[in-house]
Scaffold this active site. Structure first.
Site, PDB file in Angstrom:
ATOM      1  CB  SER A 154      -2.561  -8.464   8.338  1.00 26.05           C
ATOM      2  OG  SER A 154      -1.981  -7.413   7.628  1.00 26.05           O
ATOM      3  CG  ASP A 184      -4.391  -9.075   1.442  1.00 24.38           C
ATOM      4  OD1 ASP A 184      -3.188  -9.368   1.299  1.00 24.38           O
ATOM      5  OD2 ASP A 184      -4.934  -8.918   2.548  1.00 24.38           O
ATOM      6  CG  HIS A 209      -0.805 -10.464   3.828  1.00 19.17           C
ATOM      7  ND1 HIS A 209      -1.861  -9.616   3.571  1.00 19.17           N
ATOM      8  CD2 HIS A 209      -0.386 -10.168   5.078  1.00 19.17           C
ATOM      9  CE1 HIS A 209      -2.076  -8.840   4.627  1.00 19.17           C
ATOM     10  NE2 HIS A 209      -1.189  -9.157   5.548  1.00 19.17           N
TER      11      HIS A 209
END
Length: 814
Positions: free
Chosen positions: A596, A160, A234
């Site tokens: 996600s 990620d 994220h």
């Protein structure tokens, strides 16, 4: 040498002029598949298919042999100054990533022993109350020793955007000390600025991969950070959803929004940063990260990432460096959860294709944030906004941003967006409610609700209203926390009612300038969520099936997505320096939506299953999750899916397996599924070898094995679902179940839409512990509709286990 000096000089010039990153695969098996045959190097893969130690002496020696071959090949063909080798791939695929010119790529492509040369392509991010919604604190964690043991010693690797290691979701000072995990051999980078390690016992590995991004000229070290530090937000968010600490208070703007927890709060986190803020990432970096994660010994990989679009260079969706690496990862015993994609609600929008991957769709859970704007004419307009209400029973004057400009020349700044307080007259805003317009700037991220709130507060407003006057398909609205009263009116018809009331209540002179503002209003309290029984629902943005087998978008005989998990309005950790979401810049938490967010729910729950059943294969864990999933919402009705109506407004329709796969995850049931559908590397090879249109040479390129193992038809893959994309007449598929509980008798029944007849044989079976039994499902076309028909096979056990597999088939005439 094969080439003379003049050609080498020419290549050096061309490489400097127009180089690209290419992923090259070579003949010869990688470590995971090497069964011997090279003099001086012992076999590294066992004949039995058992897991191997990728850090053993024999594996390390053979891996170095492969890397030497990569270096020798490049040195043989090109002058050293004309190329840059970025990575050697040795463990999961045999090949390398290299920065060369298209002409050099063509030379490589023609050279003996080179199997494929593919230009690198981009990937993108497929962007809490959920533990309670899923029943973890009361139904799952207690059986494993409580939240302080949930996921103990299971390592989840996150490919990620990195991690903000100082966040309380990853802290260790309030927890029992973490001991070593001997099986994990990853390393920890040191922050180049603070000189502190990114690891603390909870986080046990932290590395970054950016060579392809740097070679492509996309990497900016001042905002992307040449370290595992999350410059986006994220990566911290996904890691916290799967494995963040339990009971972390979510606090923004002085208000509390409950406590956040990961699904497996005691699991370890291993960070493999390969995504970056502005451009996403490159497959060459992602494959290097996956290879390193498997080599290091992670149990689970979370991939909240997928291709920007199907890579057209490969003939099939199932075979490219990315999916082939994940196939080898699964062979190594690693469970892979991948976000399905955010291209919904349209069909064939999935970005996660292969049967060895668990593809996760996104659901709305039972929590909704609602608010209301109360107008002076008695109308109440619904909207959303995580904000306090305006004071008491007072009403406040409404003033529109376009009517209080300091200078008409500022119109070029889109003043209606309320992003620039300096262009608005503070004297006219103070004590009133500021009306702003929600333009396309909010959709693309150049304007934010956070900035509207800051503008209104700096001007002394009593609150703000954002009105959406037009909407484009695919736009999703999430409530955003605000420390002053604020509301977003998302229904265009309600926005028009507001505008009409404002205009009729506002008197103007002949030039259009306002003489008096007399429209009134007040904003309700939006801080408390409402809990709905009409949950879960498939989120509008969640990518849909059917799965595709090639880039002509021909249907695959495989059901995708695999499973549904919460992915809408998920509170979790955020990086204060992260800039991925403009509404959460500088914050420690964010509430965002996307597949996600769904994938790490499954990664964390898989960690709980792995903790309970450490010897289960990735396919067994996937089966347990899928066969116990539910197709009903909290009210006992069939799952609904958000969809567009003819007017492009959002509506609800009855969901199908192409929306939710096998259904919404049920963690408690997954720990004790009764039966599992197991599969291994050779089963997946059989699936590939029987899939129409796949070149057998391409399969050998990536697996180093011939197609000697067949399953007859791809729908015979022993997966916990059945899909036949082209059913002509009658077809029988085979499944094998293994009992992972006490002796139990199962009655097997099946039902199907009337266009297709379905029959199972035998109708019942008794299995002792660890026994496996075969059964068949026969499908026969009754009528042709040109669409898929859906059904299910349900196995009910005498001890209470229920095993359900979805069925999808499209009938054709003989």
């Amino acid at each position: 040498m094969a080439f003379g000096l003049p050609l080498l000089v020419l290549f050096a010039y061309l490489a400097l002029a127009k180089a690209n990153v290419y992923i090259v695969t070579l003949e010869g098996p990688p470590v995971i598949s090497y069964t011997g045959g090279v003099e001086g190097f012992e076999a590294t893969a066992s004949e039995s298919g058992d897991e191997i130690d990728l850090s053993s002496e024999s594996a390390t020696s053979y891996a170095q042999h492969l890397e030497n071959r990569h270096d020798m090949l490049l040195a043989l063909l090109f002058d050293r100054s004309s190329y840059e080798k970025l990575y050697s791939y040795k463990h999961l695929i045999n090949g390398f990533a290299v920065h060369i010119s298209p002409e050099q790529a063509e030379v490589l492509r023609r050279f003996p022993g080179v199997k494929s040369v593919e230009r690198d392509w981009k990937v993108r991010k497929l962007t809490t109350h959920t533990p309670e919604f899923l029943g973890l604190p009361t139904e799952v964690w207690p059986s494993g020793g409580g939240h302080d043991k949930a996921g103990e010693d299971i390592v989840i690797g996150f490919v990620d955007s990195g991690i903000y290691a100082l966040h309380p979701s990853f802290a260790t000072h309030d927890s029992e000390p973490y001991g070593p995990v001997p099986k994990y051999k990853g390393t920890c980078e040191v922050d180049p600025d603070s000189k502190r390690s990114f690891c603390n016992g909870k986080i046990i590995g932290a590395q970054h991969f950016a060579k392809a991004a740097i070679a492509a000229g996309a990497f900016n070290p001042s905002i992307d950070y040449a370290s595992p530090l999350d410059g986006d937000g994220h990566g911290s968010h996904t890691a916290a959803i799967a494995a963040g600490n339990n009971g972390i208070l979510v606090r923004l703007h002085g208000y509390e929004f409950g406590k956040a927890s990961g699904m497996a709060p005691r699991a370890r986190i291993a960070v493999y940063k390969a995504l970056y803020r502005l451009f996403g990432g490159f497959v060459a970096d992602v494959v290097a990260a996956i290879e390193q994660a498997v080599h290091d010994g992670v149990d689970i990989i979370n991939l909240s990432v997928g291709p920007n679009n199907p890579p057209a260079a490969t003939k099939t969706t199932f075979l490219n460096p990315f999916d082939a690496s994940l196939l080898s990862a699964v062979k190594a015993g690693v469970f892979v959860a991948q976000a399905a994609g955010n291209g919904g609600p349209f069909p064939k929008t999935l970005l996660s294709y292969s049967p060895w991957i668990t593809s996760v769709a996104a659901a709305m859970d039972d929590r909704r944030y609602k608010n209301h704007l109360f107008l002076g004419n008695g109308k109440i307009l619904p909207g959303m906004g995580l904000s306090p209400s305006t004071h008491g029973n007072q009403t406040f004057t409404l003033v529109a941003a376009n009517d209080i400009l300091l200078d008409s020349s500022v119109m070029r700044y889109s003043p209606a967006d309320c992003q620039r307080p300096e262009v608005l007259n503070k004297n006219m805003v103070e004590g009133n409610i500021l009306l702003c317009g929600y333009s396309f700037n909010f959709v693309v991220g150049t304007a934010s609700i956070k900035k509207v709130s800051e503008t209104a507060k700096s001007l002394g407003a009593a609150g703000f209203v954002l009105a959406v006057e037009n909407i484009t398909p695919g736009t999703k609205f999430d409530p955003v926390p605000s420390n002053i009263p604020g509301i977003l009116i998302t229904d265009v018809s309600k926005s028009l009612e507001l505008i009409d009331y404002y205009n009729t209540s506002t008197s103007r002179d002949w030039t259009g300038r306002v003489k008096s503002f007399t429209a009134k209003g007040s904003i309700g309290d939006g801080l408390m969520p409402l809990l709905y029984k009409s949950a879960p629902q498939v989120a509008l943005f969640s990518a849909r099936g059917p799965d595709i087998r090639d880039y002509s978008f021909r249907d695959a005989d495989l059901l995708k997505p695999d499973i549904l998990a919460p992915g809408s309005l998920i509170w979790a950790a955020w990086a204060p320096n992260g800039t991925d979401e403009p509404n959460y810049v500088g914050e420690g938490f964010a509430m965002i939506s996307g597949t996600s967010m769904a994938a790490p729910h499954i990664a964390g729950i898989a960690a709980l299953v792995k903790q309970r059943h450490p010897d289960w294969s990735p396919a067994a864990i996937k089966s347990a999750l899928m066969t116990t999933a539910t197709t009903l919402d909290r009210a006992g009705r069939q799952l609904q899916a958000q969809q567009y109506s003819n007017s492009e407004a959002m509506t609800l329709v009855t969901a199908t397996p192409f929306d939710y796969g096998s259904g919404h995850v049920n963690p408690r049931a997954a720990l004790d599924p009764g039966l599992i559908f197991d599969a291994g590397y050779l089963d997946y090879l059989g699936f590939l070898c029987t899939t129409p249109g796949i070149d057998l040479h391409e399969i050998r390129n990536y697996t180093s094995l011939p197609c000697n193992y067949t399953i007859g038809h791809p729908s015979n893959l022993n997966s916990p679902s059945i899909t036949i994309s082209h059913l002509v007449g009658t077809q029988t598929v085979t499944r094998i179940v293994t009992n992972v509980a006490e002796e139990e008798t199962y009655v097997i029944a099946a039902r199907m839409a009337p266009e297709i007849a379905i029959e199972v044989n035998p109708p019942a079976m008794t299995l002792i512990p660890h026994a496996s039994r075969k059964f068949t499902v026969t499908l026969t076309v009754r009528s042709v509709t040109g669409t898929y028909s859906f059904g299910e096979v349900l196995m009910k056990g005498s001890r209470g286990h229920k095993v359900r597999i979805p069925v999808a088939a499209m009938g054709y005439r003989n």
